[in-house]
Each structure stands twice: as C-alpha cells, then as structure tokens.
Design a protein around this motif. Structure first.
Motif, PDB file in Angstrom:
ATOM      1  N   SER A 123      35.714  28.076  12.407  1.00 48.55           N
ATOM      2  CA  SER A 123      34.843  27.898  10.925  1.00 48.55           C
ATOM      3  C   SER A 123      34.979  29.291  10.487  1.00 48.55           C
ATOM      4  CB  SER A 123      33.342  27.908  11.766  1.00 48.55           C
ATOM      5  OG  SER A 123      32.366  27.954  10.828  1.00 48.55           O
ATOM      6  N   LEU A 124      34.567  29.120   9.061  1.00 41.66           N
ATOM      7  CA  LEU A 124      34.738  30.313   8.244  1.00 41.66           C
ATOM      8  C   LEU A 124      33.011  30.780   7.878  1.00 41.66           C
ATOM      9  CD1 LEU A 124      37.250  29.334   5.437  1.00 41.66           C
ATOM     10  CD2 LEU A 124      37.538  30.884   7.661  1.00 41.66           C
ATOM     11  N   THR A 125      31.949  29.862   8.003  1.00 41.41           N
ATOM     12  CA  THR A 125      30.745  30.291   8.113  1.00 41.41           C
ATOM     13  C   THR A 125      29.975  29.572   9.043  1.00 41.41           C
ATOM     14  OG1 THR A 125      31.203  30.392   5.469  1.00 41.41           O
ATOM     15  CG2 THR A 125      28.880  30.494   6.190  1.00 41.41           C
ATOM     16  N   PRO A 126      29.471  30.066  10.009  1.00 44.80           N
ATOM     17  CA  PRO A 126      29.964  31.563  10.338  1.00 44.80           C
ATOM     18  C   PRO A 126      31.688  31.775  10.766  1.00 44.80           C
ATOM     19  CG  PRO A 126      28.931  30.738  12.242  1.00 44.80           C
ATOM     20  CD  PRO A 126      28.807  29.514  10.792  1.00 44.80           C
ATOM     21  N   PRO A 127      31.983  32.769  10.903  1.00 45.57           N
ATOM     22  CA  PRO A 127      33.359  33.067  11.130  1.00 45.57           C
ATOM     23  C   PRO A 127      33.763  33.087  12.747  1.00 45.57           C
ATOM     24  CG  PRO A 127      32.439  35.199  10.601  1.00 45.57           C
ATOM     25  CD  PRO A 127      31.385  33.905  10.214  1.00 45.57           C
ATOM     26  N   LEU A 128      34.092  31.705  13.127  1.00 44.78           N
ATOM     27  CA  LEU A 128      34.249  31.716  14.642  1.00 44.78           C
ATOM     28  C   LEU A 128      35.700  31.267  14.793  1.00 44.78           C
ATOM     29  CD1 LEU A 128      31.279  29.048  15.129  1.00 44.78           C
ATOM     30  CD2 LEU A 128      31.384  31.627  15.666  1.00 44.78           C
ATOM     31  N   VAL A 129      36.340  31.776  16.090  1.00 49.52           N
ATOM     32  CA  VAL A 129      37.616  31.340  16.601  1.00 49.52           C
ATOM     33  C   VAL A 129      37.333  30.910  17.917  1.00 49.52           C
ATOM     34  CG1 VAL A 129      38.659  33.039  15.215  1.00 49.52           C
ATOM     35  CG2 VAL A 129      37.775  33.566  17.394  1.00 49.52           C
ATOM     36  N   LEU A 130      38.314  30.160  18.328  1.00 46.87           N
ATOM     37  CA  LEU A 130      38.219  29.607  20.033  1.00 46.87           C
ATOM     38  C   LEU A 130      39.651  30.008  20.526  1.00 46.87           C
ATOM     39  CD1 LEU A 130      37.485  26.159  21.005  1.00 46.87           C
ATOM     40  CD2 LEU A 130      39.628  26.615  21.580  1.00 46.87           C
ATOM     41  N   VAL A 131      39.396  30.338  21.991  1.00 47.23           N
ATOM     42  CA  VAL A 131      40.193  30.589  22.939  1.00 47.23           C
ATOM     43  C   VAL A 131      40.050  29.712  23.968  1.00 47.23           C
ATOM     44  CG1 VAL A 131      40.956  32.803  22.060  1.00 47.23           C
ATOM     45  CG2 VAL A 131      39.200  32.551  24.013  1.00 47.23           C
ATOM     46  N   SER A 132      40.902  29.119  24.476  1.00 48.72           N
ATOM     47  CA  SER A 132      40.920  28.173  25.909  1.00 48.72           C
ATOM     48  C   SER A 132      41.613  29.034  27.067  1.00 48.72           C
ATOM     49  CB  SER A 132      41.476  26.875  25.487  1.00 48.72           C
ATOM     50  OG  SER A 132      41.693  26.186  26.481  1.00 48.72           O
ATOM     51  N   LEU A 133      40.709  29.025  28.063  1.00 43.49           N
ATOM     52  CA  LEU A 133      41.273  29.681  29.265  1.00 43.49           C
ATOM     53  C   LEU A 133      41.459  28.558  30.620  1.00 43.49           C
ATOM     54  CD1 LEU A 133      39.932  33.277  28.901  1.00 43.49           C
ATOM     55  CD2 LEU A 133      42.061  32.443  28.520  1.00 43.49           C
ATOM     56  N   ASP A 134      42.292  28.780  31.543  1.00 39.91           N
ATOM     57  CA  ASP A 134      42.338  28.028  32.769  1.00 39.91           C
ATOM     58  C   ASP A 134      40.946  28.458  33.442  1.00 39.91           C
ATOM     59  OD1 ASP A 134      42.633  27.164  35.299  1.00 39.91           O
ATOM     60  OD2 ASP A 134      44.724  26.701  34.798  1.00 39.91           O
ATOM     61  N   ARG A 135      40.162  27.457  33.901  1.00 37.33           N
ATOM     62  CA  ARG A 135      38.991  27.872  34.413  1.00 37.33           C
ATOM     63  C   ARG A 135      39.311  28.523  35.868  1.00 37.33           C
ATOM     64  NH1 ARG A 135      34.567  25.190  34.065  1.00 37.33           N
ATOM     65  NH2 ARG A 135      35.062  23.693  32.379  1.00 37.33           N
ATOM     66  N   ARG A 136      40.474  28.245  36.488  1.00 39.23           N
ATOM     67  CA  ARG A 136      40.725  29.185  37.775  1.00 39.23           C
ATOM     68  C   ARG A 136      41.215  30.676  37.537  1.00 39.23           C
ATOM     69  NH1 ARG A 136      45.158  25.076  39.111  1.00 39.23           N
ATOM     70  NH2 ARG A 136      45.739  25.654  36.841  1.00 39.23           N
ATOM     71  N   SER A 137      41.616  31.017  36.264  1.00 40.77           N
ATOM     72  CA  SER A 137      42.068  32.287  36.118  1.00 40.77           C
ATOM     73  C   SER A 137      41.086  33.444  36.124  1.00 40.77           C
ATOM     74  CB  SER A 137      42.603  32.469  34.609  1.00 40.77           C
ATOM     75  OG  SER A 137      41.650  32.384  33.862  1.00 40.77           O
ATOM     76  N   LYS A 138      41.458  34.493  36.430  1.00 39.83           N
ATOM     77  CA  LYS A 138      40.560  35.697  36.669  1.00 39.83           C
ATOM     78  C   LYS A 138      40.038  35.971  35.146  1.00 39.83           C
ATOM     79  CE  LYS A 138      42.996  38.015  40.249  1.00 39.83           C
ATOM     80  NZ  LYS A 138      43.685  39.038  40.847  1.00 39.83           N
ATOM     81  N   ALA A 139      40.647  35.642  34.346  1.00 40.15           N
ATOM     82  CA  ALA A 139      40.323  36.047  32.856  1.00 40.15           C
ATOM     83  C   ALA A 139      39.381  35.154  32.424  1.00 40.15           C
ATOM     84  CB  ALA A 139      41.667  35.823  31.743  1.00 40.15           C
ATOM     85  N   CYS A 140      39.120  34.010  32.743  1.00 36.25           N
ATOM     86  CA  CYS A 140      38.142  33.012  32.630  1.00 36.25           C
ATOM     87  C   CYS A 140      36.858  33.830  32.765  1.00 36.25           C
ATOM     88  CB  CYS A 140      38.347  31.708  33.175  1.00 36.25           C
ATOM     89  SG  CYS A 140      37.187  30.512  32.650  1.00 36.25           S
ATOM     90  N   GLN A 141      36.630  33.981  34.163  1.00 32.69           N
ATOM     91  CA  GLN A 141      35.579  34.683  34.475  1.00 32.69           C
ATOM     92  C   GLN A 141      35.054  35.962  33.900  1.00 32.69           C
ATOM     93  OE1 GLN A 141      37.626  33.127  36.897  1.00 32.69           O
ATOM     94  NE2 GLN A 141      36.060  31.397  36.505  1.00 32.69           N
ATOM     95  N   ARG A 142      35.982  36.983  33.672  1.00 29.09           N
ATOM     96  CA  ARG A 142      35.906  38.075  33.035  1.00 29.09           C
ATOM     97  C   ARG A 142      35.351  38.001  31.352  1.00 29.09           C
ATOM     98  NH1 ARG A 142      41.415  40.316  35.485  1.00 29.09           N
ATOM     99  NH2 ARG A 142      40.575  41.183  37.263  1.00 29.09           N
ATOM    100  N   LEU A 143      35.739  36.757  30.695  1.00 32.18           N
ATOM    101  CA  LEU A 143      35.603  36.364  29.462  1.00 32.18           C
ATOM    102  C   LEU A 143      34.111  36.245  29.344  1.00 32.18           C
ATOM    103  CD1 LEU A 143      36.884  37.469  26.760  1.00 32.18           C
ATOM    104  CD2 LEU A 143      37.427  34.887  26.702  1.00 32.18           C
ATOM    105  N   ASP A 144      33.709  35.643  30.343  1.00 34.85           N
ATOM    106  CA  ASP A 144      32.156  34.950  30.079  1.00 34.85           C
ATOM    107  C   ASP A 144      30.997  35.794  29.710  1.00 34.85           C
ATOM    108  OD1 ASP A 144      30.601  32.532  30.492  1.00 34.85           O
ATOM    109  OD2 ASP A 144      29.587  33.342  32.136  1.00 34.85           O
ATOM    110  N   ASN A 145      30.514  35.649  28.500  1.00 32.05           N
ATOM    111  CA  ASN A 145      29.543  36.340  27.729  1.00 32.05           C
ATOM    112  C   ASN A 145      29.918  37.806  27.522  1.00 32.05           C
ATOM    113  OD1 ASN A 145      27.226  35.049  26.827  1.00 32.05           O
ATOM    114  ND2 ASN A 145      26.043  35.194  28.947  1.00 32.05           N
ATOM    115  N   ARG A 146      31.173  38.112  27.121  1.00 34.71           N
ATOM    116  CA  ARG A 146      31.605  39.479  26.853  1.00 34.71           C
ATOM    117  C   ARG A 146      32.336  39.458  25.444  1.00 34.71           C
ATOM    118  NH1 ARG A 146      32.426  39.740  32.389  1.00 34.71           N
ATOM    119  NH2 ARG A 146      31.370  41.551  33.086  1.00 34.71           N
ATOM    120  N   PRO A 147      32.000  40.420  24.980  1.00 35.00           N
ATOM    121  CA  PRO A 147      32.785  40.762  23.550  1.00 35.00           C
ATOM    122  C   PRO A 147      34.401  40.727  23.833  1.00 35.00           C
ATOM    123  CG  PRO A 147      31.197  42.494  23.654  1.00 35.00           C
ATOM    124  CD  PRO A 147      31.240  41.610  24.917  1.00 35.00           C
TER     125      PRO A 147
END
Length: 146
Positions: free
Chosen positions: A39-63
């Motif tokens: 979306s441009l208004t509001p400006p939103l982007v999306l990333v998709s992470l494998d739910r088994r990955s460490k990165a998935c848990q680290r990204l939850d609710n974080r900048p």
C-alpha cells in the motif's frame, strides 16, 4: 505438488533482500525474496518468512529493515541464508552497508500464511543508492541484462 510449485514459481525473477532486526542488542537477518509492496497510503510492505525459521520468531512485533541487495552482494545473501561469509558483514546500525536500498519499517500486522507468516511493515524511512540489483531466477543469482 510442492516441488513442482516451487519450480514453477522459480520462473518469476525477484530481487533479493535481507530483512534485518535487532533482538536484545544483537543484529539478525534473513535472506528473503518473498517481499512486495502492499500500500502507498499508508505505506506498507510485506515480507513472508517460514514459520519454522529463527527469523520468523525474531521479527514478531519488532521494527525491521528491508535491505535490497546490489548485484555484487550475493555473498551477503548467502550468509543470511546459512552459508557463512568469508568477510565481515558491513553493518550500519540494523542496516546493511552498501545495499541498493533500505526500507525501515515498524510492525503493522502479521497474518497466517500457511507454512509462512506474512509480516506487514509500515514504512518509516527509505534510502536509495546507485547500482544494479541482485536478481534471483530459477534457483540462481543473476544480473540484470541490457
């Protein structure tokens, strides 16, 4: 069918990004080619992470920062995909130095995406630099042709 689907989807060329964040003072990242504008208004982007990955848990609710990689940064992409780099990773805060672009995000929402979690980030800051993108197509890194 999942192997056939993966092979089919591999025919869609994508840019290569590394999504980075900080957890308890430690920097983390994951190579992600499943990234898109939402979306441009509001400006939103999306990333998709494998739910088994460490990165998935680290990204939850974080900048987080979406670092769009340049064509000469395949070693960085491989590092964050699990193959250790031969040189130190050049950080600038939670950004990867010398990336083609940086998209700094605050968490917006997350959604169930089957075996992945879809993280939407509200864009707070952008930075664009000169260079050519690193591209991924049919299982390999490629360069943009003339």
């Amino acid at each position: 069918m999942s192997r056939e689907l993966r092979d089919c989807l591999g025919h869609f060329a994508t840019g290569v990004t590394v999504v980075t964040c900080e957890v308890d003072g430690e920097k983390h990242g994951a190579t992600v080619n499943s990234f898109t504008a939402v979306s441009l208004t509001p400006p939103l982007v999306l990333v998709s992470l494998d739910r088994r990955s460490k990165a998935c848990q680290r990204l939850d609710n974080r900048p987080f920062v979406v670092n769009v990689l340049k064509e000469d940064q395949s070693d960085i992409a491989l590092h964050f995909a699990g193959t250790p780099a031969q040189r130190p990773i050049p950080w600038d805060g939670t950004r990867l130095r010398n990336a083609l672009a940086h998209i700094v995000c605050e968490p917006w929402r997350s959604y169930d995406g089957g075996d992945h979690v879809l993280y939407l980030g509200e864009v707070k800051e952008i930075e664009v630099h000169q260079g050519e993108p690193l591209v991924f197509y049919r299982g390999a890194f490629r360069e943009v042709g003339a």
